[in-house]
Every structure is written in C-alpha cells, then in structure tokens.
Motif scaffolding. Structure first.
Motif, PDB file in Angstrom:
ATOM      1  N   ARG A   5       0.843  -1.192   0.000  1.00  0.00           N
ATOM      2  CA  ARG A   5       0.000   0.000   0.000  1.00  0.00           C
ATOM      3  C   ARG A   5       0.873   1.234   0.000  1.00  0.00           C
ATOM      4  O   ARG A   5       2.019   1.190   0.429  1.00  0.00           O
ATOM      5  CB  ARG A   5      -0.829   0.047   1.292  1.00  0.00           C
ATOM      6  CG  ARG A   5      -2.063  -0.801   1.289  1.00  0.00           C
ATOM      7  CD  ARG A   5      -2.693  -0.781   2.657  1.00  0.00           C
ATOM      8  NE  ARG A   5      -1.727  -1.168   3.686  1.00  0.00           N
ATOM      9  CZ  ARG A   5      -1.812  -0.792   4.953  1.00  0.00           C
ATOM     10  NH1 ARG A   5      -2.797  -0.008   5.353  1.00  0.00           N
ATOM     11  NH2 ARG A   5      -0.919  -1.181   5.827  1.00  0.00           N
ATOM     12  N   TYR A   6       0.285   2.337  -0.438  1.00  0.00           N
ATOM     13  CA  TYR A   6       0.972   3.625  -0.315  1.00  0.00           C
ATOM     14  C   TYR A   6       0.353   4.382   0.845  1.00  0.00           C
ATOM     15  O   TYR A   6      -0.875   4.463   0.954  1.00  0.00           O
ATOM     16  CB  TYR A   6       0.829   4.439  -1.603  1.00  0.00           C
ATOM     17  CG  TYR A   6       1.633   3.856  -2.726  1.00  0.00           C
ATOM     18  CD1 TYR A   6       2.992   4.101  -2.806  1.00  0.00           C
ATOM     19  CD2 TYR A   6       1.039   3.047  -3.685  1.00  0.00           C
ATOM     20  CE1 TYR A   6       3.748   3.559  -3.829  1.00  0.00           C
ATOM     21  CE2 TYR A   6       1.794   2.498  -4.711  1.00  0.00           C
ATOM     22  CZ  TYR A   6       3.140   2.757  -4.789  1.00  0.00           C
ATOM     23  OH  TYR A   6       3.897   2.223  -5.787  1.00  0.00           O
ATOM     24  N   LEU A   7       1.209   4.898   1.714  1.00  0.00           N
ATOM     25  CA  LEU A   7       0.720   5.601   2.907  1.00  0.00           C
ATOM     26  C   LEU A   7       1.580   6.827   3.162  1.00  0.00           C
ATOM     27  O   LEU A   7       2.760   6.832   2.810  1.00  0.00           O
ATOM     28  CB  LEU A   7       0.896   4.711   4.142  1.00  0.00           C
ATOM     29  CG  LEU A   7       0.023   3.500   4.342  1.00  0.00           C
ATOM     30  CD1 LEU A   7       0.434   2.826   5.633  1.00  0.00           C
ATOM     31  CD2 LEU A   7      -1.431   3.930   4.417  1.00  0.00           C
ATOM     32  N   PRO A   8       1.018   7.833   3.806  1.00  0.00           N
ATOM     33  CA  PRO A   8       1.889   8.915   4.286  1.00  0.00           C
ATOM     34  C   PRO A   8       2.834   8.326   5.343  1.00  0.00           C
ATOM     35  O   PRO A   8       2.443   7.433   6.091  1.00  0.00           O
ATOM     36  CB  PRO A   8       0.926   9.907   4.939  1.00  0.00           C
ATOM     37  CG  PRO A   8      -0.432   9.520   4.471  1.00  0.00           C
ATOM     38  CD  PRO A   8      -0.392   8.071   4.119  1.00  0.00           C
ATOM     39  N   LEU A   9       4.035   8.842   5.361  1.00  0.00           N
ATOM     40  CA  LEU A   9       5.074   8.308   6.242  1.00  0.00           C
ATOM     41  C   LEU A   9       4.602   8.158   7.686  1.00  0.00           C
ATOM     42  O   LEU A   9       4.811   7.137   8.327  1.00  0.00           O
ATOM     43  CB  LEU A   9       6.294   9.223   6.183  1.00  0.00           C
ATOM     44  CG  LEU A   9       7.434   8.832   7.096  1.00  0.00           C
ATOM     45  CD1 LEU A   9       7.998   7.490   6.711  1.00  0.00           C
ATOM     46  CD2 LEU A   9       8.522   9.891   7.059  1.00  0.00           C
ATOM     47  N   GLU A  10       3.940   9.220   8.172  1.00  0.00           N
ATOM     48  CA  GLU A  10       3.540   9.203   9.582  1.00  0.00           C
ATOM     49  C   GLU A  10       2.644   8.006   9.873  1.00  0.00           C
ATOM     50  O   GLU A  10       2.790   7.325  10.880  1.00  0.00           O
ATOM     51  CB  GLU A  10       2.770  10.482   9.943  1.00  0.00           C
ATOM     52  CG  GLU A  10       3.549  11.739   9.675  1.00  0.00           C
ATOM     53  CD  GLU A  10       4.867  11.752  10.418  1.00  0.00           C
ATOM     54  OE1 GLU A  10       4.836  11.722  11.653  1.00  0.00           O
ATOM     55  OE2 GLU A  10       5.926  11.752   9.755  1.00  0.00           O
ATOM     56  N   GLU A  11       1.742   7.743   8.935  1.00  0.00           N
ATOM     57  CA  GLU A  11       0.797   6.658   9.141  1.00  0.00           C
ATOM     58  C   GLU A  11       1.524   5.310   9.125  1.00  0.00           C
ATOM     59  O   GLU A  11       1.247   4.433   9.926  1.00  0.00           O
ATOM     60  CB  GLU A  11      -0.238   6.708   8.025  1.00  0.00           C
ATOM     61  CG  GLU A  11      -1.651   6.440   8.486  1.00  0.00           C
ATOM     62  CD  GLU A  11      -2.607   6.834   7.373  1.00  0.00           C
ATOM     63  OE1 GLU A  11      -3.215   5.927   6.788  1.00  0.00           O
ATOM     64  OE2 GLU A  11      -2.708   8.054   7.067  1.00  0.00           O
ATOM     65  N   ALA A  12       2.462   5.199   8.180  1.00  0.00           N
ATOM     66  CA  ALA A  12       3.225   3.955   8.074  1.00  0.00           C
ATOM     67  C   ALA A  12       3.965   3.688   9.371  1.00  0.00           C
ATOM     68  O   ALA A  12       3.983   2.575   9.878  1.00  0.00           O
ATOM     69  CB  ALA A  12       4.206   4.044   6.918  1.00  0.00           C
ATOM     70  N   ARG A  13       4.531   4.738   9.927  1.00  0.00           N
ATOM     71  CA  ARG A  13       5.269   4.593  11.180  1.00  0.00           C
ATOM     72  C   ARG A  13       4.342   4.174  12.294  1.00  0.00           C
ATOM     73  O   ARG A  13       4.654   3.307  13.084  1.00  0.00           O
ATOM     74  CB  ARG A  13       5.879   5.926  11.570  1.00  0.00           C
ATOM     75  CG  ARG A  13       7.279   6.055  11.107  1.00  0.00           C
ATOM     76  CD  ARG A  13       7.917   7.192  11.851  1.00  0.00           C
ATOM     77  NE  ARG A  13       9.012   7.690  11.043  1.00  0.00           N
ATOM     78  CZ  ARG A  13       9.504   8.901  11.138  1.00  0.00           C
ATOM     79  NH1 ARG A  13       8.986   9.759  11.983  1.00  0.00           N
ATOM     80  NH2 ARG A  13      10.501   9.255  10.387  1.00  0.00           N
ATOM     81  N   ARG A  14       3.184   4.812  12.317  1.00  0.00           N
ATOM     82  CA  ARG A  14       2.238   4.500  13.373  1.00  0.00           C
ATOM     83  C   ARG A  14       1.850   3.032  13.305  1.00  0.00           C
ATOM     84  O   ARG A  14       1.617   2.378  14.297  1.00  0.00           O
ATOM     85  CB  ARG A  14       0.998   5.399  13.238  1.00  0.00           C
ATOM     86  CG  ARG A  14       0.468   5.849  14.578  1.00  0.00           C
ATOM     87  CD  ARG A  14      -0.634   6.892  14.444  1.00  0.00           C
ATOM     88  NE  ARG A  14      -0.240   8.063  13.691  1.00  0.00           N
ATOM     89  CZ  ARG A  14      -0.934   8.572  12.677  1.00  0.00           C
ATOM     90  NH1 ARG A  14      -2.072   7.999  12.297  1.00  0.00           N
ATOM     91  NH2 ARG A  14      -0.519   9.642  12.042  1.00  0.00           N
ATOM     92  N   GLU A  15       1.785   2.513  12.093  1.00  0.00           N
ATOM     93  CA  GLU A  15       1.430   1.100  11.943  1.00  0.00           C
ATOM     94  C   GLU A  15       2.587   0.180  12.259  1.00  0.00           C
ATOM     95  O   GLU A  15       2.491  -1.023  12.117  1.00  0.00           O
ATOM     96  CB  GLU A  15       0.979   0.841  10.509  1.00  0.00           C
ATOM     97  CG  GLU A  15      -0.358   1.463  10.218  1.00  0.00           C
ATOM     98  CD  GLU A  15      -0.959   0.872   8.951  1.00  0.00           C
ATOM     99  OE1 GLU A  15      -0.317  -0.016   8.351  1.00  0.00           O
ATOM    100  OE2 GLU A  15      -2.062   1.293   8.600  1.00  0.00           O
ATOM    101  N   GLY A  16       3.724   0.787  12.608  1.00  0.00           N
ATOM    102  CA  GLY A  16       4.860  -0.041  13.014  1.00  0.00           C
ATOM    103  C   GLY A  16       5.659  -0.576  11.852  1.00  0.00           C
ATOM    104  O   GLY A  16       6.393  -1.545  12.003  1.00  0.00           O
ATOM    105  N   ALA A  17       5.528   0.028  10.663  1.00  0.00           N
ATOM    106  CA  ALA A  17       6.379  -0.413   9.554  1.00  0.00           C
ATOM    107  C   ALA A  17       7.815  -0.158   9.946  1.00  0.00           C
ATOM    108  O   ALA A  17       8.106   0.785  10.657  1.00  0.00           O
ATOM    109  CB  ALA A  17       6.043   0.363   8.293  1.00  0.00           C
ATOM    110  N   MET A  18       8.731  -0.992   9.463  1.00  0.00           N
ATOM    111  CA  MET A  18      10.144  -0.819   9.744  1.00  0.00           C
ATOM    112  C   MET A  18      10.528   0.515   9.155  1.00  0.00           C
ATOM    113  O   MET A  18      10.981   0.624   8.037  1.00  0.00           O
ATOM    114  CB  MET A  18      10.969  -1.916   9.079  1.00  0.00           C
ATOM    115  CG  MET A  18      10.737  -3.269   9.670  1.00  0.00           C
ATOM    116  SD  MET A  18      11.259  -3.319  11.375  1.00  0.00           S
ATOM    117  CE  MET A  18      12.965  -2.949  11.134  1.00  0.00           C
TER     118      MET A  18
END
Ligand code: ATP
Ligand code: MG
Length: 874
Positions: A639-652
C-alpha cells in the motif's frame, strides 16, 4: 591525553553510570536512502528514542553510550577556515530513553569534564534555552556555575531541532544546554565576550545536551505548541577532536595525534610547511581524506549521485587544494593507509577494506587529474595570449568550467600566479545564461549532440518520471523517448550499438533498495535489443542499458518490453529478505537493523547490526522461522501511505524521509514483516519455496552479514552440498554417517606419519654430518661447521650436538637463515663462551643472535661468511 584515551575515558565513564556501550554505527544510515550520512550520535538510535529498546545480554537497556563517526557535508565550507569544524568527525554521546533526565545529564557532564578530564571549572561556560529555568537552576544551584557564566539563548541556538518552535518540524524536540570551553582571549576577537559572540575561536562549544521533552505540534511555519512527551529522552553530543585539541594544549585539532601525522605527510609531499590558520590546503586535505576513507570503508563508491557524489566532491576538493600546493600527481591514495592506521583501532573496517580503498582513490584521482590537465593546457594557452593588465574573460573561465570541470577558484588562483585577474562577474553571467538557455529549451527536441544530462533534465520537465508497470506484470508496451550513448543523445541506434533507452512506461525494475535492475528484451517490428540492466535517475527516469541486436531502434518507436522471467527468482529472494529481517528481529531482538542488502535472482545478502557472531542454534531458528512463514503461504500486500501513518502502523520505518511523504509499505500478512520498500515481491510466501542460509560472517564492528538462497537456488544449494557429501564418502569409502570418524582417523594417521618423517630426516642429517663435515683443528681446538638444507630449530640443535659428540669442540650449523653454535666441555674450559663467540660471528656475517654457556643461536647470518669467520676467530 591521546584521542583514543579520551574516547575510552568517556565510554567507560558512562558505562560506570549504567550505560550500555554500543559500537559506532555505519556512516551510511541503514535503510535510509534519503539521509546521506550519519551526522550525529543520536541518528542511528532513533528507534530507541521512539520507544524500542536495545536488548543485550538478556537485558533491556534504557541508557546507551557511543562514539559515533559522523559526516557533515554542511560544514564543508568551514573546514580549514575554523579550528572547530570537520566534515568527518567523531561524536561521543550518552543517551537516555525515558530513563534519567536533565539533572543527571548535567551533573554527569560536569563530573566527567572536571573530574575525569580535569578541565579547569573556571574556564567552562554554559548556555541554556531562554525558558528553561529548570536547567538554569541545576547549573547554578547544584553545579555551582556562577550566573555570569550561564547564558540564556533562543530557539535558534538552544533548541533542538534549531528553530523548531517557529519553523517546525513537528515531533519530538526540546531545549538544549551547551557547554563551552574558554581557550583564552588570545584565541578570540575583541568582540568575543562569551559563547555565541564574536567570530573567533575563543569559546569552543564542546558538548551539547539535548533534553527531548516536547512534542512540537501545529502549523508549519508556526507558531507551534509544545506538548510534554510521556517519555523524556536525553541525547548528548561531545566533539572528540575539539576535546582532544583542548587536552593536548594545541592551537587546533589538526595538531592533535590523529591528525598531525597526516599534516606532516602533506608537508613532506609538498615541501610546504604547515602554518596553522594560514595553511587551509593542508587542513582540507587532512580532513577530506579521512572522510573519503571512512565513507569508502563503509561501502560508499564514487559516483555521480547521492553519497557517491559527495565523496567524489570531497576527493576532488582535496585534490584541488593539493594542486595549489604543487601536488600535481595522484597523492591522496598515499595518505589513505595513514588514515587507517590512525583510526583503524576503533574503526576496523578501515583496515579491512584498505586495499580496495587505496585502489579506488587512486583511480578516481587519476581520472580527475586528467581532466584537470586538459583544462590547464587550455588555460595556459589563454593566459599566454593576454597582454599585461588584461583579465581572463568570464566566458572563457566558464568554458573551462563547463568542458573541463575546472573550478573557478583554481582558475583565479593560477591566473593570479601569472599576474592576471579573472572576470568572475562574467563567469557568473555566463553560468546564468547557460541555465537560462536550458530552461528556454524546455520543450523537448530531438537534437543530435545534445548533452545527456541536459536531455534527461528536459525530458523530465516535459514528461515527468517513467511509469513503472513491473509490480504487476513482466511485459508491457512503451514508447522510446530518449536514446543516449555516452554523453550524447541519439535519434537512432543501429545493430551493435550500446545505448541507454528511456521509455514512457516500463515493466523493468530499476536497481534500488538492494534489488538488482531487471534484464530482458525490447522488441519492435524488425528489431530487438537486449537489456542488461536498468538504473534510475534521481528524478525517476528509468535508463535501460541495452545493446541493439537487430534492426534500428529509433526515438518514437513503440516497443514491447519483456522482462526475463528470472525476475520471479529475484522476487523470491526479495520477499525472503523481508522475512529474514523479521526473523532476525524475532530471534535476536529489536536492536537488529538493516545495514545494507543485495537481492539477485540467485542469492540474497543482508547486512545488519548485531554485536557478535550468530550461534549455529540461532541460525537454525532463524532459518526455520522463515521457512514456516513460507509454508504458511501468507499473502504479500502493498500500500501507499503517508510516512507518519506507516510509522504509526509499526512499519520498519526509516528516518530522514520527509514529513508527509508518501511511502510504499510491503506487508507479509500473518507475519511480523512490514517494511517500507519499493521493490518487487512474490504474491504469496509459498512461491518462495524454500530458504537456506549459506553463510554468516562479520562485515565490520557491530555489523554481520547473512547470505542466503531461496526457491530453486536453495534446492541447488542443498543438492550441491549433498552431492559433495556423497562424493566424499565414496572417495573415503565409508558411509556418510561414518565420515567424521574416518576423517579423525586419517588426521591422526597423518600426524603419526609426520613424526616419523621428522625422525627419519634427523637420522639422515646425522649421517650426512658424519660423512660430509670434516673436523679441522686450530690452536688445539677441533671445530667443524656446515650449512644444511631444510632443518627446523630442533633438528639444527640436534645436528650441532652430533658434531660435538663426534669430537668437535666448536660446532656451527646453519640452515634456512637459522644458525646454532655449540661448544664442547673442553672449549668451555678453555674460556670460550657461546654467546660472545656467536655475536662476534654475527658481526662479521650479518644477522643477530646470542646465548650463553655452551649454546647460542640466531638468524640472518650469511653461511659462507659465518663459516669463514669461525676459522678466523678461533
Ligand atoms: P557548531 O555550532 O560549533 O557548528 P553544532 O551546534 O553544529 O556545533 P551539535 O550538532 O550540537 O554541534 O553537535 C554536538 C557536538 O559535536 C558539538 O558540541 C561539537 O563538539 C561537535 N561537532 C559538531 N559539528 C562538528 C564538526 N563539523 N566538526 C567537529 N565537531 C563537531
Ligand atoms: Mg554546526
């Protein structure tokens, strides 16, 4: 105090205060292509600041201390001009992740400076953020710093990130407190009355203590609001070289122990003395070569983009300064071993990669000096055409710059040597005109002889980035927009031509994120080209490196782009890499961070931070875990996500990506793997088939490497190993189960045979001595000497003993550079002494050695001379 001692004193001081000591992380931020280099001690620790915990020795740590190598390109213009800035430097730091806070950070900093380093407290000044009454009170009341030496400053000086309250960014931030050392008025300018005043070197900032206590929120630009953070952190940075200069009592850090040998070498090579401030070239060279060696040792290579470009610029800059000192031959590569020697104890990778570093630096130097050479000739011609009083036209200076990469400052310098000026305004004007021209050319034209960089820029302006089709398909239609060969744009390319092809859309993956570029075919009516690999420009134009095999490829042609199906194997290895990463973290702990990777159709390589070698059990558990995830046949989604959201989801998540940037997140559903990644992947993990670790090894201090294979490559790997085992057991004529036992036995037999050979040889020597060496006599003493081939130390002594047993009073035996001298009882009674006699021999026959009483030995004697000397000496 030597620099290494200061480093050690710091790290052990904070270890005593309960900190975990970690090795320096790489200069190349792992997992983070957008951040060029590690620029502060805290940068690699960001995950811990965000709540992860390093686990070592089965314990969770909240205090860490490091000595981190840093590279700050932003300080490049200061290098050589101030006595406090390097590009490459080392920062010592102590860090608290939600553990201790202001009071401890301040008290310990003070204790370290005044008690361990024994700095005079009266020379220390401190600054705090204007609103930080808490820090102010600690300094005044608990430490006892007089108020006149505590300064209050605004958010530009004493807030981190600088100016964040007004200008952003949002996120963790906080006030800081800086510690300055007063070197005395002789270092300053008259207006330098305290920290952050004047422009001299009197007040040197040595240490910055950052108190991360607020989450800055709000519009950018601000004003933002500061919300207290639940977890307060401490992040500090002390400049090792600045401290070394102070403690070694030298005027600038170029005179400290890890710099001065480099300066001396520059002096030696150039014959120009070092005169401190006046010797900017010496300083720049010493600084830049350190940066270049450090970066190359961490895997950066010279190139025209990104990190490689920074390193290239540093090298060229150093060369230019060398040129000013009269060094017109490659010389930087000769400094590289010195850098490795000075810093290699702490950064072993510098020693490890030294050979490759020297080679790369030399090649790069040669290449640049050639260009410089051409430019010099041209400049010579131009200057000799000038009449006294004339200046070199700006247009010409610009042409030198444009075609020979000849920097303006060098042109000015050389012209000045010949008594001419340069019209620098004219240079700037010519530069501006050229930029204007290329802007005016925006509408893309198919000119023959257009420079390729320019052509790419124009193409991008007109059409934007290449559309990538390859996440979902291996084949697609595209139109040829641009053909490049070397530095030229072509309108067509015939059979046999190697070209870079830009299409409007392509299924070919361009090398990036560790995954290699795709290869395959471009086909069109009447023709075909083979694509070897694909690269991407910074702006996202895909360059297919291809060779036309048949027909003529023209700009405007519609081609069918077909990626070689081996790409599916690459995908297997790429998803396997993500699983490996997740498994490493699951088994070893969350301190594991990616430090580099390679994904190819036949293998994968993954570098990661971990302080020690993995045990066989750990490797097996990791391998098993990955295979279980494969067998579970999990879906792989992205998926494409804004960085902040990706981080919140715990992406590496990585650092350095800009706030609000949209990133691609690849998830293996059902497993813990979730990473920011632009690469291509299998659709379900079952496609990977199998995964085997082929090897695990060290890359540098604190970084390990795993090589592994997946899919058919894994089967081939296992088959190969089994076949070898089978072949071995056939050769040795035992069942596979008994192989080890058989090997042990063979080795034991071999050892016994070796012993036998030794004793046979000794007997042989004895026989030879008996027959071959005649004893002579002089002054009532019998003596004999011989040179024999192939004897080790004990056989030599034995041979000498034998000669004595045969009646010699003095025996000298030499073999392979070694020599043994033996005296009989009788000789000793006559007052001879083996040690003295041997030294006398060595004096005449070269070599060294000694002994006492009846036996002496040594090495390096010329046999003929020694035997002759024996005769003379008796
Ligand atoms: P300055 O204002 O002197 O450039 P800074 O505010 O940029 O320093 P920080 O980012 O707070 O410095 O870094 C922490 C410490 O690292 C500094 O106190 C200093 O001792 C050291 N340091 C920073 N930049 C450099 C550099 N370019 N060369 C050597 N040491 C440096
Ligand atoms: Mg700075």
């Amino acid at each position: 105090m030597r620099t290494a001692e200061i480093r050690e004193a710091y790290l052990s001081f904070f270890e005593e205060k309960g900190h975990l000591r970690l090795p320096s992380f790489s200069l190349v931020p792992e997992n983070d292509p957008s951040l060029l280099f590690t620029s502060a001690g805290m940068a690699p620790l960001k995950p811990y600041f965000l709540g992860e915990r390093p686990i070592f020795g089965g314990k969770e740590w909240r205090r860490v201390t490091t000595c981190q190598e840093c590279l700050r390109v932003g300080d490049i213009e200061n290098v050589g001009r101030t006595a406090r800035h390097n590009t490459y430097f080392e920062m010592l730091g102590n860090f608290s992740f939600g553990d201790y806070f202001k009071k401890e950070a301040i008290l310990w900093a003070w204790e370290f400076l005044t008690e361990r380093l024994r700095l005079d407290p009266n020379r220390l000044w401190v600054t705090v953020f204007q609103d930080d009454d808490e820090a102010y009170a600690i300094w005044r009341d608990l430490v006892g710093v007089p108020e006149e030496r505590i300064g209050r400053f605004g958010e530009e000086e004493n807030y981190w990130p600088g100016g964040a309250i007004t200008h952003g960014p949002n996120g963790p931030s906080g006030p800081c407190s800086e510690i300055f050392y007063d070197r005395g008025p002789e270092f300053g300018t008259p207006d330098e009355t305290g920290p952050n005043t004047g422009s001299g070197d009197r007040f040197v900032e040595v240490w910055n203590l950052v108190f991360t206590q607020y989450d800055r929120q709000g519009p950018i630009p601000g004003p933002g609001i500061l919300k207290p953070l639940p977890q307060k952190n401490i992040d500090t940075g002390m400049g090792l070289y600045r401290m070394a200069a102070i403690l070694q009592g030298v005027e600038d850090f170029y005179r400290t122990d890890t710099f001065f040998p480099l300066i001396e070498e520059v002096v030696r090579l150039s014959g120009r003395p070092y005169e401190g401030k006046a010797s900017v070239p010496h300083r720049v060279i010493a600084d830049h070569i350190r940066a270049v060696v450090a970066a190359l040792s961490d895997g950066v290579t010279f190139s025209n983009t990104g990190r490689g470009y920074v390193v290239r610029r540093l090298l060229r800059r150093a060369l230019r300064y060398g040129y000013l000192l009269g060094l017109s031959e490659p010389f930087l590569h000769r400094l590289a071993p010195l850098v490795a020697e000075l810093l290699g104890d702490f950064y072993p990778e510098m020693r490890e990669h030294l050979e490759a570093t020297v080679r790369q630096v030399r090649l790069e130097e040669e290449r640049f000096l050639e260009t410089l050479e051409g430019g010099l000739k041209r400049l010579e011609t131009l200057l000799s055409g000038l009449k006294p009083g004339e200046v070199l036209p700006g247009k010409e200076a610009f042409r030198l710059y444009d075609t020979y990469g000849f920097p303006l400052d060098l042109t000015v310098e050389i012209a000045a040597e010949r008594g001419f000026g340069v019209d620098t305004e004219g240079f700037q004007k010519a530069m501006a005109e050229q930029q204007e021209r290329s802007r005016a050319h925006m509408a893309f034209e198919r000119e023959i002889f257009k420079r390729s960089a320019e052509a790419l820029e124009e193409l991008y302006a007109e059409r934007g980035a290449t559309e990538f089709l390859g996440y979902t398909t291996l084949e697609g239609e595209g139109e040829v927009l641009l053909l490049l060969a070397g530095d030229q744009a072509l309108s067509e390319a015939g059979p046999g031509t190697e070209v870079q092809v830009v299409l409007d859309r392509t299924p070919f993956y361009a090398e990036g994120g560790g995954q290699i570029g795709d290869f395959g075919l471009l086909e069109w009516t009447g023709g075909r080209a083979r694509v070897e690999t694909v690269h991407k420009t910074e702006k996202g134009l895909f360059l297919h490196r291809a060779k036309v095999e048949e027909g003529v490829l023209r700009v405007g042609e519609k081609v069918r782009a077909v990626v070689d199906p081996k790409r599916r194997d690459t995908e297997r290895h790429h998803t396997a890499t993500h699983l490996l990463h997740a498994a490493l973290r699951a088994v070893l702990g969350p301190h594991v961070r990616q430090a580099g990777s390679l994904v190819a159709p036949d293998r994968l390589r993954f570098d990661f931070t971990h302080p020690e070698a993995l045990t066989p059990e750990e490797l097996e558990r990791i391998e098993l875990l990955v295979n279980r995830w494969i067998m579970a046949d999990f879906p792989v989604t992205w998926r494409y996500l804004p960085l902040e959201e990706a981080r919140r989801e715990g992406a590496m998540a990585l650092f350095g990506e800009k706030y609000g940037e949209v990133v691609r997140v690849v998830t293996v559903e059902g497993s813990p793997s979730k990473e920011l990644c632009g690469g291509t992947h299998v659709r379900r993990t079952g496609e990977i088939g199998a995964f085997l670790i082929a090897r695990e090894e060290a890359v540098s201090a604190g970084v390990r490497r795993i090589e592994a294979v997946a899919g058919e490559a894994a089967l081939r790997f296992a088959r190969g190993a089994l076949n070898r085992l089978k072949a071995l057991s056939e050769r040795l004529e035992v069942g596979e189960a008994a192989l080890e036992e058989r090997l042990e036995k063979l080795m034991a037999e071999l050892k016994a045979k070796e012993k036998e050979v030794q004793s046979l040889r000794a007997r042989l020597v004895r026989a030879e001595l008996r027959e071959g060496v005649a004893l002579k006599e002089k002054g009532g003493l019998r003596y004999g000497g011989a040179e024999l081939p192939g004897l080790d130390g004990s056989a030599l002594r034995q041979a000498a003993d034998d000669l004595v047993a045969r009646g010699a009073d003095v025996a000298l035996v030499l073999s392979g550079g070694q020599a043994v001298l033996k005296l009989s009882e009788r000789a000793r009674e006559r007052g001879l002494e083996a040690g003295a006699l041997f030294r006398a021999l060595a004096e005449r026959a070269g070599g060294r050695g000694g002994g006492k009483g009846a036996l002496a030995q040594g090495a390096g004697l010329d046999p003929e001379k020694a035997l002759k000397a024996l005769e003379d000496l008796l």
